[in-house]
Write an enzyme that holds these catalytic residues in place. Structure first.
Site, mmCIF file in Angstrom:
data_model
loop_
_atom_site.group_PDB
_atom_site.id
_atom_site.type_symbol
_atom_site.label_atom_id
_atom_site.label_comp_id
_atom_site.label_asym_id
_atom_site.label_seq_id
_atom_site.Cartn_x
_atom_site.Cartn_y
_atom_site.Cartn_z
ATOM 1 N N ARG A 105 -18.607 10.493 8.386
ATOM 2 C CA ARG A 105 -18.692 9.195 9.061
ATOM 3 C C ARG A 105 -17.402 8.859 9.792
ATOM 4 O O ARG A 105 -17.391 8.054 10.722
ATOM 5 C CB ARG A 105 -19.064 8.070 8.071
ATOM 6 C CG ARG A 105 -19.143 6.704 8.765
ATOM 7 C CD ARG A 105 -19.721 5.597 7.898
ATOM 8 N NE ARG A 105 -19.273 5.636 6.546
ATOM 9 C CZ ARG A 105 -18.072 5.238 6.124
ATOM 10 N NH1 ARG A 105 -17.188 4.763 6.985
ATOM 11 N NH2 ARG A 105 -17.760 5.306 4.846
ATOM 12 N N LYS A 162 -28.092 11.505 28.118
ATOM 13 C CA LYS A 162 -28.579 11.780 29.483
ATOM 14 C C LYS A 162 -27.911 13.040 30.042
ATOM 15 O O LYS A 162 -28.069 14.098 29.473
ATOM 16 C CB LYS A 162 -28.336 10.558 30.368
ATOM 17 C CG LYS A 162 -28.559 9.209 29.683
ATOM 18 C CD LYS A 162 -29.991 8.979 29.249
ATOM 19 C CE LYS A 162 -30.143 7.557 28.730
ATOM 20 N NZ LYS A 162 -31.284 7.333 27.891
ATOM 21 N N ASP A 214 -19.632 1.915 32.280
ATOM 22 C CA ASP A 214 -20.646 2.863 31.818
ATOM 23 C C ASP A 214 -20.839 3.880 32.940
ATOM 24 O O ASP A 214 -21.354 3.545 34.016
ATOM 25 C CB ASP A 214 -21.940 2.095 31.520
ATOM 26 C CG ASP A 214 -23.073 2.993 31.041
ATOM 27 O OD1 ASP A 214 -23.058 4.197 31.356
ATOM 28 O OD2 ASP A 214 -23.990 2.466 30.378
ATOM 29 N N TYR A 230 -27.911 -1.895 32.427
ATOM 30 C CA TYR A 230 -28.958 -1.250 31.629
ATOM 31 C C TYR A 230 -29.542 -2.293 30.661
ATOM 32 O O TYR A 230 -28.794 -3.089 30.075
ATOM 33 C CB TYR A 230 -28.345 -0.059 30.876
ATOM 34 C CG TYR A 230 -29.222 0.416 29.752
ATOM 35 C CD1 TYR A 230 -30.490 0.937 30.003
ATOM 36 C CD2 TYR A 230 -28.806 0.326 28.430
ATOM 37 C CE1 TYR A 230 -31.311 1.350 28.968
ATOM 38 C CE2 TYR A 230 -29.616 0.737 27.392
ATOM 39 C CZ TYR A 230 -30.873 1.252 27.671
ATOM 40 O OH TYR A 230 -31.685 1.648 26.644
HETATM 41 N N1 PLP Z 1 -26.340 3.258 29.542
HETATM 42 C C1 PLP Z 1 -27.260 3.584 30.459
HETATM 43 C C2 PLP Z 1 -26.900 3.505 31.922
HETATM 44 C C3 PLP Z 1 -28.539 3.984 30.054
HETATM 45 O O1 PLP Z 1 -29.464 4.303 30.995
HETATM 46 C C4 PLP Z 1 -28.853 4.032 28.670
HETATM 47 C C5 PLP Z 1 -30.187 4.448 28.193
HETATM 48 O O2 PLP Z 1 -31.122 4.608 28.932
HETATM 49 C C6 PLP Z 1 -27.862 3.676 27.750
HETATM 50 C C7 PLP Z 1 -26.618 3.310 28.215
HETATM 51 C C8 PLP Z 1 -28.136 3.698 26.273
HETATM 52 O O3 PLP Z 1 -28.067 5.004 25.794
HETATM 53 P P1 PLP Z 1 -28.758 5.518 24.441
HETATM 54 O O4 PLP Z 1 -30.245 5.457 24.655
HETATM 55 O O5 PLP Z 1 -28.186 6.887 24.285
HETATM 56 O O6 PLP Z 1 -28.334 4.593 23.342
#
Ligand code: PLP
Length: 382
Positions: free
Chosen positions: A48, A199, A174, A102
């Site tokens: 962890r 992704k 992000d 998002y």
């Molecule tokens: N940031 C973006 C731009 C995303 O498209 C997503 C998920 O689709 C996330 C963060 C969240 O990621 P996770 O599903 O790995 O928690």
């Protein structure tokens, strides 16, 4: 200093190699023998606490590819985002955030953070006057995305980083959509770079993972918060992410290539009402994209004449694209954000953000570009 293609293969790889293995083995052990010295709690070797040899290898590679001093991996993109925000903000603090985020991040910021006494003001990420108007004495951070999901806006990123620095705010971005192949936000002055490694970084649609990159002191603080919140990545997922990362540069260039070809084709198709892609001259920030991005990315979104019904029919008729949320994998995926990633955002907010009910988002995969072009043409036929 080596280039990103080389770092993807070699950065963080253990030397000497464990048992001579060219691919480092997974350390699938939840705990490790104490060595007799008094370690700080956060340094005790326990899964962890994100410090197995597999974790350390992954962290070094992630830092190298975003050009930062340090990185920490997490169990999902949302774990990266929530842990980073909770490291930077505490009760009574205020956040400035880009308007179109998002959906999961939008929910976190609008529902969970207020319950902890943290308020957010959403701003147009191109409007410097709006940023200044949003500033309060308790503002601590500015949060944005390198390319917004699903509207693919490219904000004034150098401006945001400079504004944050000038006002003593932590800047967080992000970078999931652009990836470090197309943009390295730390080089623009961003303090913390976040990823859903689910992704493009992993790139095979088979794990959920996240990452936070930044300078050593900030990443140490994020890692300590993560130790308590518990969102550490499992070594098996970390191993798969290390494997996926090695081909990131090749994959992203192919995504860029096919997405641009598709966007150009869609832009002139009579069945299409609107295409959003930063590589098109019609995109509002196309000139900025040409300056800031090494490639325009693998994501595009568009609307058909005929709205939701036309979008449904189009999606059903596609042969090589699967209707599913998520993105950045080898297979082309389509989704309607109003129904998936942004279902939690109210219809009125979605409309204000430019996310129509019929908007289709496409994560362009690694299939042959010609096959994708033919598939889309056939699916749009009357
Ligand atoms: N940031 C973006 C731009 C995303 O498209 C997503 C998920 O689709 C996330 C963060 C969240 O990621 P996770 O599903 O790995 O928690």
């Amino acid at each position: 200093m080596s280039r990103i293609e080389t770092d993807l293969i070699h950065a963080g790889e253990p030397r000497p190699r464990f048992g001579g293995a060219v691919v480092a083995p997974i350390f699938q052990s939840s705990t490790f023998e104490l060595d007799g010295t008094d370690a700080d709690y956060h340094d005790i070797r326990y899964l962890r606490l994100s410090n197995s040899p597999t974790h350390l290898q992954l962290h070094a590679k992630l830092a190298a590819i975003e050009g930062t001093q340090a990185a920490v991996a997490t169990t999902s993109g949302m774990a990266a985002i929530s842990t980073a925000l909770l490291t930077v903000l505490r009760s009574g603090d205020h956040l400035i955030a880009q308007r179109c985020l998002y959906g999961g991040t939008h929910d976190l910021v609008t529902h969970d953070l207020p319950a902890l006494g943290i308020e957010t003001t959403f701003v147009d990420a191109d409007d410097r006057d709006a940023w200044a108007a949003a500033l309060r004495p308790n503002t601590r951070a500015f949060y944005c995305e390198s390319l917004t999901n699903p509207t693919l806006e490219l904000a004034d990123l150098p401006g945001i980083a400079a504004f944050a620095r000038a006002h003593g705010l932590v800047s967080l971005i992000d970078n999931t959509f652009a990836t470090p192949i197309n943009l390295r936000p730390a080089s623009l002055g961003f303090d913390l770079v976040l990823h859903s490694a689910t992704k493009y970084l992993n790139g095979h649609s088979d794990i959920v993972a996240g990452a936070v990159m930044g300078d050593a002191a900030r990443i140490d603080a994020v890692k300590r918060k993560l130790d308590h919140l518990g969102g550490s990545i499992d070594p098996h997922a970390a191993f798969l992410l290390l494997r996926g990362l090695k081909t990131l540069a090749l994959r992203v260039r192919q995504h860029n290539h096919s997405a641009l070809a598709l966007a150009q084709q869609l832009a002139t198709h009579p069945a299409i009402a609107l295409v959003r892609y930063p590589g098109l001259p019609s995109h509002a920030q196309h000139e900025r994209a040409r300056t800031l991005l090494a490639g325009f990315g693998g994501m595009l979104s568009f609307e058909l004449h005929g709205g939701v019904e036309a979008a449904r029919r189009f999606t059903r008729r596609l042969e090589f694209a699967t209707e599913a949320p998520s993105l950045g994998g080898p297979e082309t995926l389509v989704t309607r954000p109003a129904q998936s990633s942004h279902a939690g955002v109210s219809p009125a907010d979605r409309a204000a953000l430019g996310i129509g009910d019929g908007l289709v988002r496409m994560s362009v995969g690694l299939e042959a570009t010609e096959d994708l072009l033919a598939d889309v043409t056939a699916a749009l036929a009357p």
